[in-house]
Write a protein that holds these residues in place. Structure first.
Motif, short mmCIF file in Angstrom:
data_model
loop_
_atom_site.label_atom_id
_atom_site.label_comp_id
_atom_site.label_asym_id
_atom_site.label_seq_id
_atom_site.Cartn_x
_atom_site.Cartn_y
_atom_site.Cartn_z
N ARG A 54 -0.89 9.92 -9.04
CA ARG A 54 -0.27 8.88 -8.33
C ARG A 54 0.16 9.63 -6.84
NH1 ARG A 54 3.95 5.67 -11.60
NH2 ARG A 54 2.05 4.83 -12.41
N ALA A 55 0.73 10.84 -7.08
CA ALA A 55 1.38 11.57 -6.12
C ALA A 55 0.17 12.04 -5.20
CB ALA A 55 2.21 12.79 -6.68
N LEU A 56 -0.93 12.55 -5.92
CA LEU A 56 -2.16 13.09 -5.08
C LEU A 56 -2.58 11.91 -4.08
CD1 LEU A 56 -4.23 15.11 -4.55
CD2 LEU A 56 -5.51 14.34 -6.66
N LEU A 57 -2.78 10.60 -4.84
CA LEU A 57 -3.13 9.42 -4.03
C LEU A 57 -2.28 9.17 -2.83
CD1 LEU A 57 -5.20 7.10 -3.43
CD2 LEU A 57 -3.72 5.93 -5.07
N GLY A 58 -1.08 9.25 -2.89
CA GLY A 58 0.09 8.97 -2.00
C GLY A 58 -0.02 9.99 -0.86
N PHE A 59 0.02 11.25 -1.39
CA PHE A 59 0.23 12.39 -0.35
C PHE A 59 -1.25 12.34 0.56
CE2 PHE A 59 3.93 13.50 -2.42
CZ PHE A 59 4.64 14.04 -1.22
N THR A 60 -2.47 12.16 -0.24
CA THR A 60 -3.79 12.21 0.66
C THR A 60 -3.66 10.97 1.64
OG1 THR A 60 -4.83 13.16 -1.51
CG2 THR A 60 -6.25 11.93 0.24
N SER A 61 -3.25 9.75 1.15
CA SER A 61 -3.09 8.82 2.09
C SER A 61 -2.15 9.15 3.22
CB SER A 61 -2.53 7.65 1.40
OG SER A 61 -3.22 7.04 0.11
N ILE A 62 -1.21 9.92 3.07
CA ILE A 62 -0.29 10.23 4.20
C ILE A 62 -1.04 11.26 5.00
CG2 ILE A 62 1.71 11.73 4.61
CD1 ILE A 62 3.11 10.47 2.16
N GLY A 63 -1.71 11.99 4.48
CA GLY A 63 -2.59 12.90 5.17
C GLY A 63 -3.68 12.37 6.04
N THR A 64 -4.14 11.32 5.55
CA THR A 64 -5.44 10.62 6.23
C THR A 64 -4.79 9.93 7.45
OG1 THR A 64 -6.56 10.25 4.00
CG2 THR A 64 -7.07 8.98 6.05
N LEU A 65 -3.77 9.29 7.29
CA LEU A 65 -3.08 8.49 8.25
C LEU A 65 -2.47 9.69 9.57
CD1 LEU A 65 -0.86 5.35 6.83
CD2 LEU A 65 -2.84 5.41 8.49
N ILE A 66 -1.82 10.66 9.08
CA ILE A 66 -1.33 11.64 9.99
C ILE A 66 -2.55 12.23 10.66
CG2 ILE A 66 -0.67 14.05 9.80
CD1 ILE A 66 1.49 13.29 7.76
N GLY A 67 -3.32 12.39 9.81
CA GLY A 67 -4.71 13.21 10.71
C GLY A 67 -5.40 12.30 11.70
N PHE A 68 -5.30 11.07 11.47
CA PHE A 68 -5.88 9.82 12.42
C PHE A 68 -4.82 9.97 13.55
CE2 PHE A 68 -5.47 5.61 14.02
CZ PHE A 68 -6.69 5.26 14.42
N LEU A 69 -3.64 9.84 13.25
CA LEU A 69 -2.40 9.72 14.53
C LEU A 69 -2.38 11.06 15.26
CD1 LEU A 69 0.13 7.60 12.48
CD2 LEU A 69 -1.64 6.62 14.16
N TYR A 70 -2.35 12.16 14.59
CA TYR A 70 -2.26 13.33 15.33
C TYR A 70 -3.45 13.82 16.25
CZ TYR A 70 1.58 15.13 12.25
OH TYR A 70 2.87 15.35 11.81
N ALA A 71 -4.81 13.11 15.58
CA ALA A 71 -5.82 13.52 16.42
C ALA A 71 -5.99 12.54 17.86
CB ALA A 71 -7.23 13.07 15.62
#
Length: 361
Positions: A54-71
Motif C-alpha cells: 500500500r505504501a509502495l503504491l502511494g509513494f510511487t504515485s507521488i513520484g509519478t506526479l512529482i516527476g510530471f510536475l517537476y519536468a
C-alpha cells in the motif's frame, strides 16, 4: 513545435521514471519489515506485506506526479527564464515551485488514499508544518534531487549516452566512432572586437552562444567545445544525417539571430554572422585528463572540418561541406547545393571537393 514537444516528452519520461523509482524505493526503506523491529509502534495500515504494498503504491504515485510536475517546471524555466535570471535566483525560484508542488502532490495522494482505504490521514491546511514524516521525505527528495541534477549536468556536458559510457570505463582505451563535426566561427570577429572593446565583445559572444544553445538540442547536436568565438559541434553520424540535422541547425541558428536582429543592433550595433565547415567520418575518441576529465576526439575528420570552415572566406560563403558528407545527406527541397571546386587543404596531400548549401527562400 514538434521538436519542442519531443524535448518536453523526453524530459518528462526521464523525470517520471526517476521519481517513480526513487519514491518507490523510499517506501521500501521506510516501511518494509518495520513491524519486526523492537520498540517500533507501527500504524496497522502500514504493517505487513499488504501495508508495504500500500505504501509502495502511494509513494510511487507521488513520484509519478512529482516527476510530471517537476519536468514541466524545468521545461518552462529552461525555455523562458534560464538565460534571463542569475543561477542563484533560478535555483531559489525553482526550489520554491518544487516545494509548493510537493505539498500539493502529497495532499492530493493522501486525500485519495484516505478515501480508498478509509485511513485517517490529516490533510487540513498547514498539515505539513508539524508532520515529521513529511519533512523526512523532503530531506530525501532534496538528496536525490542533487543526484538527478548531477546526472543531468554530466549528461549535458559529455553528451547523451557518453556519461554512462564513461562510468563504465569505455573510453579508458581509445575507441573508433563515426561522427560529423561542424566548426562554427564568428565572421569579422577581429573588427567587431576592436569596435566593441573586450568587455562588451565578451557579452556579445555570450549572447551568441546563448542563442546557439537554444538551437542545439532541437537538432540532436552535442557541443564539443568553445574556443574563443568559435564553437565545435558534433553528432553521431546517423543522428547528424537524420532529417539533415547537421545542416538545418546552421540555418536555424541564422534564423534565430535574424529574429533578434533589433536586439543585437540596439545593444552592439552589429548583427552576428557565423560561418561553418562540415565534414564527417571515422575518428578516435578517448578519455583524457586526471584532475579535469574530458572526452577528446583525435583524427583527420576534425582537422578537415576546421580547414573547410577556413575556406569560407576564400569563397565568400557562410557554409561549406565536404562532398563525402554531402553524398550521404538527403537534401530536401528547401535546400540547394552548389559545387565550388577541389581544394588542397593545409596539411593534406589529396584535394577535397567542397560544396556550399543554401536555403531556398
Amino acid at each position: 513545435m514538434n521538436r519542442k514537444l519531443k524535448q518536453y516528452l523526453q524530459l518528462l519520461w526521464q523525470s517520471v521514471l526517476f521519481w517513480s523509482v526513487v519514491m518507490g524505493l523510499f517506501s521500501i526503506f521506510r516501511y518494509y519489515g518495520i513491524e519486526e523491529e523492537e520498540g517500533f509502534q507501527v500504524i496497522t495500515e502500514y504493517s505487513g506485506l499488504q501495508g508495504t504494498l500500500r505504501a509502495l503504491l502511494g509513494f510511487t504515485s507521488i513520484g509519478t506526479l512529482i516527476g510530471f510536475l517537476y519536468a514541466t517546471i524545468d521545461f518552462v524555466f529552461d525555455r523562458f527564464a534560464s538565460n534571463r535570471i542569475s543561477l542563484v535566483y533560478d535555483l531559489i525560484i525553482r526550489t520554491f515551485f518544487y516545494f509548493i508542488t510537493t505539498i500539493a502532490v502529497f495532499t492530493v495522494i493522501m486525500d485519495l488514499f484516505s478515501s480508498i482505504y478509509d485511513i485517517n490521514l490529516n490533510t487540513e491546511a498547514g498539515w505539513w508544518r508539524e508532520n515529521k514524516s513529511f519533512w523526512a521525505t523532503i530531506l530525501y527528495i532534496v538528496f536525490v534531487s542533487f543526484i538527478f541534477s548531477f546526472i543531468k549536468i554530466a549528461t549535458e556536458k559529455f553528451g547523451k549516452g557518453v556519461f554512462l559510457k564513461m562510468l563504465m570505463g569505455k573510453y579508458k582505451q581509445p575507441q573508433e566512432e563515426k561522427r560529423i563535426f561542424m566548426f562554427l566561427d564568428l565572421k569579422d570577429s577581429t573588427t567587431i572586437a576592436e569596435n566593441l572593446g573586450h568587455f562588451k565583445y565578451s557579452q556579445f559572444i555570450q549572447d551568441c552562444f546563448y542563442d546557439l544553445n537554444e538551437v542545439v538540442p532541437k537538432y540532436d547536436a552535442e557541443i564539443y567545445q568553445y574556443v574563443g568565438d568559435e564553437a565545435v559541434l558534433s553528432w553521431p553520424y546517423k543522428k547528424g544525417l537524420a532529417n539533415n540535422n547537421c545542416v538545418d541547425l546552421f540555418f536555424a541558428f541564422q534564423q534565430k539571430k535574424h529574429k533578434k536582429s533589433e536586439y543585437y543592433l540596439d545593444k552592439y550595433g552589429v548583427i552576428p554572422e557565423f560561418k561553418a565547415g562540415l565534414h564527417g567520418g571515422e575518428l578516435m575518441v578517448t578519455e583524457v585528463g586526471v584532475i579535469k576529465k574530458e572526452i577528446a576526439y583525435h583524427g583527420d575528420v576534425i582537422n578537415t572540418s576546421a580547414r573547410i570552415q577556413a575556406e569560407c572566406n576564400t569563397y565568400k560563403v557562410l557554409l561549406l561541406i565536404s562532398e563525402k558528407l554531402l553524398q550521404d545527406l538527403k537534401i530536401n527541397t528547401h535546400l540547394t547545393s552548389k559545387f565550388l571546386g577541389s581544394v588542397l587543404l593545409k596539411g593534406k596531400q589529396e584535394k577535397v571537393n567542397i560544396h556550399t548549401i543554401n536555403k531556398v527562400r
